[in-house]
Scaffold this active site. Structure first.
Site, PDB file in Angstrom:
ATOM      1  N   ASP A   1       0.874  -1.185   0.000  1.00  0.00           N
ATOM      2  CA  ASP A   1       0.000   0.000   0.000  1.00  0.00           C
ATOM      3  C   ASP A   1       0.901   1.221   0.000  1.00  0.00           C
ATOM      4  OD1 ASP A   1      -3.277   0.236   0.876  1.00  0.00           O
ATOM      5  OD2 ASP A   1      -2.076   2.068   0.730  1.00  0.00           O
TER       6      ASP A   1
ATOM      7  N   VAL B   1       1.606   1.141  -7.318  1.00  0.00           N
ATOM      8  CA  VAL B   1       1.402   0.112  -8.349  1.00  0.00           C
ATOM      9  C   VAL B   1       1.474   0.677  -9.770  1.00  0.00           C
ATOM     10  CG1 VAL B   1       0.057  -1.483  -6.911  1.00  0.00           C
ATOM     11  CG2 VAL B   1      -1.140   0.260  -8.280  1.00  0.00           C
TER      12      VAL B   1
ATOM     13  N   ASN C   1      -5.682  -5.196  -6.243  1.00  0.00           N
ATOM     14  CA  ASN C   1      -6.825  -4.593  -5.550  1.00  0.00           C
ATOM     15  C   ASN C   1      -6.700  -3.072  -5.406  1.00  0.00           C
ATOM     16  OD1 ASN C   1      -9.036  -4.611  -3.240  1.00  0.00           O
ATOM     17  ND2 ASN C   1      -7.198  -3.681  -2.357  1.00  0.00           N
TER      18      ASN C   1
ATOM     19  N   SER D   1     -15.436  -3.603 -11.320  1.00  0.00           N
ATOM     20  CA  SER D   1     -16.525  -2.913 -10.630  1.00  0.00           C
ATOM     21  C   SER D   1     -17.765  -2.956 -11.507  1.00  0.00           C
ATOM     22  CB  SER D   1     -16.117  -1.463 -10.392  1.00  0.00           C
ATOM     23  OG  SER D   1     -17.251  -0.677 -10.159  1.00  0.00           O
TER      24      SER D   1
ATOM     25  N   TYR E   1     -12.945   5.665 -14.265  1.00  0.00           N
ATOM     26  CA  TYR E   1     -12.953   4.455 -13.425  1.00  0.00           C
ATOM     27  C   TYR E   1     -13.591   3.278 -14.170  1.00  0.00           C
ATOM     28  CZ  TYR E   1     -14.065   1.721  -9.180  1.00  0.00           C
ATOM     29  OH  TYR E   1     -14.181   0.750  -8.222  1.00  0.00           O
ATOM     30  N   GLY E   2     -14.742   3.533 -14.809  1.00  0.00           N
ATOM     31  CA  GLY E   2     -15.450   2.467 -15.521  1.00  0.00           C
ATOM     32  C   GLY E   2     -14.621   1.908 -16.665  1.00  0.00           C
TER      33      GLY E   2
ATOM     34  N   LYS F   1     -11.868  -0.176 -15.184  1.00  0.00           N
ATOM     35  CA  LYS F   1     -12.349  -1.407 -14.548  1.00  0.00           C
ATOM     36  C   LYS F   1     -12.805  -2.441 -15.578  1.00  0.00           C
ATOM     37  CE  LYS F   1     -11.774  -1.108 -10.169  1.00  0.00           C
ATOM     38  NZ  LYS F   1     -10.583  -1.808  -9.625  1.00  0.00           N
TER      39      LYS F   1
ATOM     40  N   ALA G   1     -18.790  -3.289  -1.229  1.00  0.00           N
ATOM     41  CA  ALA G   1     -18.453  -3.289   0.199  1.00  0.00           C
ATOM     42  C   ALA G   1     -18.353  -1.872   0.733  1.00  0.00           C
ATOM     43  CB  ALA G   1     -17.119  -4.012   0.415  1.00  0.00           C
TER      44      ALA G   1
HETATM   45  P1  NAI Z   1      -9.961   1.684  -0.270  1.00  0.00           P
HETATM   46  O1  NAI Z   1      -9.778   3.108  -0.690  1.00  0.00           O
HETATM   47  O2  NAI Z   1     -10.466   1.392   1.095  1.00  0.00           O
HETATM   48  O3  NAI Z   1      -8.611   0.887  -0.465  1.00  0.00           O
HETATM   49  C1  NAI Z   1      -7.805   1.051  -1.580  1.00  0.00           C
HETATM   50  C2  NAI Z   1      -6.367   0.985  -1.149  1.00  0.00           C
HETATM   51  O4  NAI Z   1      -5.536   1.068  -2.315  1.00  0.00           O
HETATM   52  C3  NAI Z   1      -5.943   2.148  -0.227  1.00  0.00           C
HETATM   53  O5  NAI Z   1      -5.357   1.626   0.944  1.00  0.00           O
HETATM   54  C4  NAI Z   1      -4.947   2.926  -1.058  1.00  0.00           C
HETATM   55  O6  NAI Z   1      -3.894   3.536  -0.286  1.00  0.00           O
HETATM   56  C5  NAI Z   1      -4.411   1.859  -1.989  1.00  0.00           C
HETATM   57  N1  NAI Z   1      -3.862   2.430  -3.220  1.00  0.00           N
HETATM   58  C6  NAI Z   1      -4.451   3.313  -4.043  1.00  0.00           C
HETATM   59  N2  NAI Z   1      -3.648   3.618  -5.062  1.00  0.00           N
HETATM   60  C7  NAI Z   1      -2.515   2.893  -4.884  1.00  0.00           C
HETATM   61  C8  NAI Z   1      -1.302   2.785  -5.622  1.00  0.00           C
HETATM   62  N3  NAI Z   1      -1.105   3.519  -6.732  1.00  0.00           N
HETATM   63  N4  NAI Z   1      -0.356   1.944  -5.171  1.00  0.00           N
HETATM   64  C9  NAI Z   1      -0.542   1.213  -4.036  1.00  0.00           C
HETATM   65  N5  NAI Z   1      -1.664   1.303  -3.288  1.00  0.00           N
HETATM   66  C10 NAI Z   1      -2.637   2.128  -3.709  1.00  0.00           C
HETATM   67  O7  NAI Z   1     -10.931   1.036  -1.380  1.00  0.00           O
HETATM   68  P2  NAI Z   1     -11.708  -0.372  -1.472  1.00  0.00           P
HETATM   69  O8  NAI Z   1     -13.140  -0.078  -1.536  1.00  0.00           O
HETATM   70  O9  NAI Z   1     -11.174  -1.328  -0.490  1.00  0.00           O
HETATM   71  O10 NAI Z   1     -11.295  -0.807  -2.961  1.00  0.00           O
HETATM   72  C11 NAI Z   1     -10.493  -1.933  -3.264  1.00  0.00           C
HETATM   73  C12 NAI Z   1     -10.708  -2.271  -4.714  1.00  0.00           C
HETATM   74  O11 NAI Z   1     -12.054  -2.685  -4.941  1.00  0.00           O
HETATM   75  C13 NAI Z   1     -10.461  -1.116  -5.677  1.00  0.00           C
HETATM   76  O12 NAI Z   1      -9.833  -1.585  -6.847  1.00  0.00           O
HETATM   77  C14 NAI Z   1     -11.867  -0.639  -5.995  1.00  0.00           C
HETATM   78  O13 NAI Z   1     -11.920   0.040  -7.219  1.00  0.00           O
HETATM   79  C15 NAI Z   1     -12.605  -1.954  -6.004  1.00  0.00           C
HETATM   80  N6  NAI Z   1     -14.046  -1.833  -5.828  1.00  0.00           N
HETATM   81  C16 NAI Z   1     -14.568  -1.522  -4.614  1.00  0.00           C
HETATM   82  C17 NAI Z   1     -15.927  -1.456  -4.464  1.00  0.00           C
HETATM   83  C18 NAI Z   1     -16.549  -1.229  -3.158  1.00  0.00           C
HETATM   84  O14 NAI Z   1     -17.796  -1.347  -3.069  1.00  0.00           O
HETATM   85  N7  NAI Z   1     -15.793  -0.906  -2.124  1.00  0.00           N
HETATM   86  C19 NAI Z   1     -16.856  -1.647  -5.610  1.00  0.00           C
HETATM   87  C20 NAI Z   1     -16.192  -2.013  -6.833  1.00  0.00           C
HETATM   88  C21 NAI Z   1     -14.837  -2.085  -6.914  1.00  0.00           C
END
Ligand code: NAI
Length: 304
Positions: free
Chosen positions: A38, A76, A102, A154, A167-168, A171, A199
Site C-alpha cells: 500500500d 502500483v 486490488n 466494478s 474508473y469504468g 475497470k 463493500a
Molecule cells: P480503499 O480506498 O479502502 O482501499 C484502496 C487501497 O488502495 C488504499 O489503501 C490505497 O492507499 C491503496 N492504493 C491506491 N492507489 C494505490 C497505488 N497507486 N499503489 C498502491 N496502493 C494504492 O478502497 P476499497 O473499496 O477497499 O477498494 C479496493 C478495490 O475494490 C479497488 O480496486 C476498488 O476500485 C474496487 N471496488 C470496490 C468497491 C466497493 O464497493 N468498495 C466496488 C467495486 C470495486
C-alpha cells in the site's frame, strides 16, 4: 475440501485499507505468507502516497495473529517500484503464488467536467497497476508452473454508472486483461479471475446510502476472492460479491445473422431486433470462436 494457503506466498496490492486489508488478513489466517502493498495515499491518490504506514499497520495485525507478512510501499502505477516489490517478496519468501490486484483510487466527475489528467491517473492505477504487477510476477509463476491472479473490477465498468468514465473504462479493461492472461497462462497453471465487489469502505462511504453501508462488509466479499485464488480455482471468471450474495458475470453474444453481401444501414436497422435477440445468446471461449461463428454463418448464407 477445506481451502488453505499453507506454503503459499501472496501479494495483495492496496492492502492497507478496505477490501485489500481483509483479503490479506484472511489469507494469513489460512496459512499464506503475505506481502502487504500500500502506498498510503488518500482516496483520490492526490495526497500521501509515499509511505508504507498503512501497510505496516496490517503487517502488525497479521503478526499479532501469528502469521508472516512484510510491508511494501510501492505505487502500483510505477513498474520499477512494482518490480522491486516482487524481488522483495522472492528474497523474503522464495516464491510468489498469488497476486491480488486490488489497489485503487477514485476521481469521479462527468466527462464534461473531467480533467484528462484525472482520467489518466485512474487508468494508471487500476489498469496499468494491474498490468505492471501481473507482468512483474508472470515469469516467476510460469517458472513455478503455478499462479493465481485476481483482478478487481466494478459494476461501474461492467454495466455503466454516472460520473465514472475514467474508473469504468479502467475497470472494464482489467476484465479484458483477464481474458487474455487466462488463455496465455493456461499451460503453466496460471489461473486469472476477476472480482466485482460491493463493500462499505472509504471508497464507497459517500456513494452508498447509510443503511446499505451497514449491510455490506468487506468480510462478506473476501471468501469469494479467496476461492478465486485457491488451488482449485476456476479461471476467466468474473465473480460478483457483496452483502453475502454472489453472482457470475460474463459477456455473451447473440446468434450471428447473415444479411447478405450488399448492405445499407437500412438493412441493419431492419434486422436489428433479430440481431439483438438475447434469447439466442451464448458465451465465447475466445475470439476465434466468434470469428468461426461469423464465417460459418456467412458461408451458410452465401449457399442459401
Ligand atoms: P480503499 O480506498 O479502502 O482501499 C484502496 C487501497 O488502495 C488504499 O489503501 C490505497 O492507499 C491503496 N492504493 C491506491 N492507489 C494505490 C497505488 N497507486 N499503489 C498502491 N496502493 C494504492 O478502497 P476499497 O473499496 O477497499 O477498494 C479496493 C478495490 O475494490 C479497488 O480496486 C476498488 O476500485 C474496487 N471496488 C470496490 C468497491 C466497493 O464497493 N468498495 C466496488 C467495486 C470495486
Amino acid at each position: 475440501m477445506t481451502i488453505r494457503f499453507d506454503g503459499r506466498v501472496a501479494i495483495v496490492t492496496g492492502a492497507g485499507n478496505g477490501l485489500g486489508r481483509v483479503h490479506a488478513l484472511e489469507l494469513a489466517k489460512l496459512g499464506a505468507r503475505l506481502v502487504i502493498n500500500d502506498f498510503g495515499g488518500s482516496r483520490d491518490g492526490k495526497s500521501g502516497g509515499s509511505s508504507s504506514e498503512a501497510a505496516l499497520a496490517v503487517v502488525e495485525e497479521i503478526k499479532a495473529l501469528g502469521g508472516a507478512a512484510i510491508a511494501n510501499g510501492a505505487n502500483v502505477a510505477d513498474f520499477e517500484q512494482v518490480s522491486a516489490m516482487v524481488e522483495q517478496a522472492k528474497a523474503e519468501f522464495g516464491r510468489v503464488d498469488i497476486l491480488i490486484n486490488n489497489a485503487g483510487i477514485l476521481r469521479d466527475k462527468t466527462l464534461s467536467k473531467m480533467d484528462m489528467a484525472d482520467f489518466r491517473a485512474v487508468v494508471d492505477v487500476h489498469l496499468m497497476g494491474s498490468a505492471y504487477c501481473t507482468k512483474a510476477v508472470w515469469d516467476t509463476m510460469r517458472e513455478q508452473n503455478y499462479g493465481r491472479i485476481l483482478m478487481t473490477t466494478s459494476a461501474a465498468g461492467l454495466f455503466g454508472n454516472f460520473g465514472q468514465a475514467n474508473y469504468g473504462a479502467a475497470k472494464m479493461a482489467v476484465a479484458g486483461l483477464m481474458n487474455m492472461l487466462a488463455i496465455e497462462g493456461k499451460k503453466n497453471d496460471i489461473r486469472v479471475n476477476t472480482l466485482a465487489p460491493i463493500a462499505a469502505t472509504r471508497m464507497t462511504e459517500d456513494v452508498m446510502p447509510e443503511a446499505l453501508l451497514k449491510a455490506v462488509r468487506p468480510e462478506q466479499v473476501t471468501p469469494g476472492a479467496l476461492y478465486l485464488v485457491s488451488e482449485d480455482a476456476p479461471s476467466k471468471v468474473i465473480l460478483g460479491a457483496g452483502a453475502g450474495v454472489f453472482s457470475s458475470v460474463r459477456l455473451v453474444e447473440t446468434a450471428p445473422v447473415y444479411l447478405g453481401g450488399e448492405l445499407t444501414p437500412d438493412t441493419v436497422a431492419a434486422h436489428f431486433a433479430q440481431i439483438s435477440d438475447w434469447s439466442t445468446a451464448v458465451p465465447r471461449d475466445d475470439a476465434n470462436q466468434q470469428v468461426a461463428a461469423f464465417f460459418e454463418t456467412a458461408m451458410k448464407g452465401l449457399k442459401a
